[in-house]
Design an enzyme around this catalytic site. Structure first.
Site, PDB file in Angstrom:
ATOM      1  N   SER A  12       0.860  -1.201   0.136  1.00  0.00           N
ATOM      2  CA  SER A  12      -0.076  -0.123   0.047  1.00  0.00           C
ATOM      3  C   SER A  12       0.845   1.294   0.060  1.00  0.00           C
ATOM      4  O   SER A  12       0.272   2.359  -0.105  1.00  0.00           O
ATOM      5  CB  SER A  12      -0.931  -0.048   1.272  1.00  0.00           C
ATOM      6  OG  SER A  12      -0.196  -0.120   2.240  1.00  0.00           O
TER       7      SER A  12
ATOM      8  N   LYS B  97      -6.138   3.893   8.997  1.00  0.00           N
ATOM      9  CA  LYS B  97      -4.986   4.857   8.377  1.00  0.00           C
ATOM     10  C   LYS B  97      -5.601   6.349   8.544  1.00  0.00           C
ATOM     11  O   LYS B  97      -4.821   7.157   8.745  1.00  0.00           O
ATOM     12  CB  LYS B  97      -4.813   4.147   6.847  1.00  0.00           C
ATOM     13  CG  LYS B  97      -4.131   3.077   6.936  1.00  0.00           C
ATOM     14  CD  LYS B  97      -4.003   2.489   5.256  1.00  0.00           C
ATOM     15  CE  LYS B  97      -3.150   1.256   5.205  1.00  0.00           C
ATOM     16  NZ  LYS B  97      -2.886   0.931   3.899  1.00  0.00           N
TER      17      LYS B  97
END
Length: 779
Positions: A684, A727
């Site tokens: 990611s 996140k």
């Protein structure tokens, strides 16, 4: 068989007779039966060639077809004195040992006997007469002690042993007649020094004396126990006879009638009642003091205490259940909604079976307390079974009644303690079940958790079918992938994510502080903690997926506050951010620091961890060189490949980005992710690395108030990622104003906290151009 003339001690091609658990010594005569075909062939060959044979023991007594590798190298060169054929396949043989011999080479044969080249070995005698006399005296003393614990030694054997004056011959006599273990006999046979062999023989005889002494003591204790049991039985019989004469004999009918009455009142099948009645009839015919009567009595009591046909009324008010869950647990909206849906289906169809809920998530996020809240909200009795470390199948199914100390399994024990046939049973840590030689408890759970089978569950101890179909089972697991597939297939998995910073704050404010204040005897008047201090506890002292450490840390603060109040130092305690280090010491974790200025080659990524989200700064430096790429920061294989993909993507866009197309030949690129001691992996960070590389090559700064997450392909496509909720919370905590996320992750924003969505602008990217347009600042 061939004797070498120039070396009379070397004899070739001698037939070999392996012995099982037997060792023959020089000078001793041994008779035994031979039945193995190869041994019969070896004896036949020996009779044709001078009646000589080599005898040695096999290393493992249970080996039926020994090979040369499983035979000892030292044995006895012996003469065959007599052979008598008892049957077609069995021969009785008498053999006399002549000389020690050592094998120089074995010859195996698949269809015939084993043969060998041997060398006759001669022992080294004791030349010092004083030493010889001393060894003989030590032996006589040892023999005297041996005779005291072993009264079965023939008298002529003792006389023969005391008359032998040669140390070597006596050592062989001891090994042949007094030592039981064939391995120790082989050790004596292999020793060529008469002195050393005698010392070993005396040592072994002393050991035999000790073993026999212990055996004698154990036999005496066993005999005493048997005598006591016989005495007790005799006295009980006499007592029963005396009571019969006085008309005071025991009346079993009253006890049996009580059992029969309770059996008739059970709400179970006629077959189950009939079996329990038969056990009652057995009990009535036995002595009440007998061991078997106690076994039957315990069995009947256990069976009659089970809640046959007893059900609590289930509460199915969905609004009430939702309020109960909201009251006890902050957040977890998705989890609560899944549970409400399952309970709503159960309300519409009460007879539905097979709904097994598995709450999967990291430690400390409230899996066990959610199950307890469900039990309270639905009005079911609650029992918890800890399965962590269970290896024995009998823990689930119970033990057979034939075993001493048998008992029912944990499932039936939980049902019995619940007092109803429809409790909520929590199977905690189902992913930590093990299996070994005692069985596989996971397989035993297959029947328990199968709604089509558990209506007639058989516990080995109860040995009667019990209906578990109305029991509501909830399991918990930290890692549901560790649960075997057949068992996992029976469960509805509900994932519980780690708590965000805001959720931890709300849980602490609404639940943990109130709970610990009551536990410590404090009140809201004499103990207060500011919101900023709670946030600092979460950020700087307790990074975890759940709230257990946070609760323990709050408890530590209250302990110190209680000391101050009790000692009279203060009437009340208020804790702010500045007070925390005085109470708890230095902060354990550093808060992420956002750059204050836009910099070239420094991009902010976002990462998911088991304790929540974190920001991930990525640095790129470009230097003159030969086109090498350096990756540092404890990166995993996936992240390294992601960096290569980002580098290739930038190369494909070099013309569009106005980057010198030969940079891959003339520039070295170093990609570094700080905190090198912490392992990092995952795809990611792809767009973050591509942005940092582009910035370093073009000299365009990257916005300091912007973070990004997304996987990249070598063609510049941005792919979806996981852990968006955690996140985004990390970016919010850092003060980020804009987050670039993959376009495919747009639906996942429903899970993101509202406070985050209000404070941060989201950019949806499906290719690297969108990322660069928003992240890079023009010169």
């Amino acid at each position: 068989m061939e004797i070498i003339e120039d070396d009379i001690s070397l004899i070739r091609n001698v037939p070999v007779l392996p012995l099982r658990s037997l060792v023959i010594f020089p000078g001793s005569i041994l008779h035994f039966d031979v039945a193995r075909s190869k041994s019969v062939l070896a004896l036949t060959e020996a009779m044709r060639n001078g009646q000589k044979i080599f005898i040695t023991a096999q290393m493992e007594a249970n080996e039926d077809e020994p090979t040369s590798k499983s035979l000892y190298m030292v044995g006895v060169y012996a003469g065959v004195k007599q052979i008598i054929r008892l049957t077609e396949n069995i021969i009785r043989v008498v053999i006399e040992g002549e000389n020690r011999a050592r094998v120089t080479e074995y010859y195996d044969s698949s269809d015939s006997y084993i043969s060998a080249d041997i060398r006759v070995e001669y022992t080294k005698p004791v030349t010092d007469p004083d030493k010889s006399e001393a060894l003989l005296n030590i032996f006589k003393n040892t023999l005297t002690r041996f005779m005291m614990v072993n009264s079965h030694i023939p008298q002529d054997m003792i006389i023969s042993a005391t008359e032998i004056e040669d140390v070597g011959v006596l050592a062989d006599f001891i090994g042949d007649n007094f030592i039981r273990d064939y391995r120790k006999k082989q050790e004596l046979l292999s020793e060529l020094s008469d002195e050393n062999r005698m010392i070993k023989a005396i040592s072994m005889l002393s050991h035999e004396t000790e073993v026999l002494s212990i055996e004698e003591k154990l036999n005496e204790k066993t005999k005493e126990n048997i005598d006591i049991n016989q005495r007790d039985y005799y006295l009980r019989e006499r007592l029963r006879a005396i009571k019969d004469e006085l008309g005071e004999s025991e009346d079993h009918s009253e006890e049996a009638d009580d059992y029969l009455k309770r059996i008739n009142e059970l709400k179970t099948t006629d077959e189950n009642k009939d079996k329990l009645r038969k056990e009652t009839e057995k009990l009535e015919k036995m002595l009440s003091s007998s061991a078997e009567a106690n076994v039957i009595r315990n069995y009947l009591d256990t069976c009659l205490e089970l809640p046959w046909g007893k059900y609590t009324k289930e509460k199915t008010d969905i609004n009430r259940i939702r309020n109960k869950l909201d009251k006890n647990h902050y957040g977890l909206d998705k989890v609560k909604e899944n549970i409400i849906e399952l309970l709503a289906v159960r309300k519409l169809n009460p007879d539905i079976n097979g709904q097994i809920i598995c709450l999967a998530g990291p430690p400390g996020v409230g899996k066990t307390s959610i199950a307890l809240s469900i039990a309270e909200a639905t009005g079911r009795n609650y029992q918890r079974i800890a399965l962590g470390g269970v290896h024995d199948e009998a823990e689930i199914r119970g033990h057979r009644r034939t075993y001493i100390g048998a008992m029912m399994g944990r499932i039936m024990y939980a049902v019995s303690r619940a007092g109803s046939a429809n409790p909520l049973i929590l199977l905690d840590e189902v992913d930590k079940l093990g299996n070994d030689f005692r069985g596989d408890p996971t397989s035993a759970l297959l029947e328990v958790l199968d709604g089509e089978q558990n209506s007639t569950f058989f516990d080995h101890y109860i040995d009667l079918p019990f209906d578990l179909s109305k029991v509501m089972f909830i399991t918990t697991a930290n890692d549901y992938t560790a649960i075997p597939a057949p068992l996992l297939d029976r469960m509805d998995i509900i994932h519980i994510d780690s708590y965000t910073r805001e959720e931890k704050f709300q849980i602490a404010n609404r639940h943990l502080i109130k709970k610990q204040i009551e536990k410590h005897g404090l009140s809201g008047r004499n103990f207060k903690i500011s919101d900023e201090a709670i946030y600092d506890l979460i950020d700087s002292y307790t990074r975890e997926s759940g709230v257990r450490t946070l609760e323990r840390t709050i408890s530590r603060l209250m302990n110190k506050a209680a000391v101050k109040i009790v000692s009279g130092q203060a009437k009340s305690v208020r804790i702010d951010v500045d007070d925390l280090e005085g109470y708890l010491g230095a902060r354990k974790f550093k808060n992420d620091n956002m750059n204050k200025v836009d910099e070239v080659g420094l991009a902010t990524g976002l990462a998911w961890t088991s304790v929540g989200g974190e920001t991930l700064p990525i640095e790129v430096a470009v230097m003159n060189g030969t086109g090498k790429i350096e990756l540092t920061g404890s990166l995993g294989d996936v992240m390294k490949e992601s960096a290569q993909a980002a580098y290739t993507c930038v190369r494909t866009l070099s013309d569009e980005l106005k980057i010198n197309e030969d940079f891959y030949k003339t520039k070295d690129i170093h990609i570094h992710i700080p905190e090198g001691a912490v392992p990092k992996d995952g795809p990611s960070a792809g767009i973050t690395m591509a942005t940092a590389i582009t910035s370093a090559l073009t000299g365009r700064p990257i916005r300091h108030d912007l973070a990004m997450t997304g996987e990249i392909t070598i063609r510049g496509k941005v792919l979806a990622i996981g852990g968006l909720k955690e996140k985004t919370m990390a970016a919010y905590r850092l003060g980020i104003k804009t987050i670039i996320i993959p376009k495919d992750n747009k639906p996942d924003l429903d899970e993101v906290d509202d406070v985050v969505k209000k404070s941060i602008d989201f950019v949806y990217a499906d290719n690297i151009r969108t990322v660069l347009d928003n992240a890079l600042i023009n010169k």
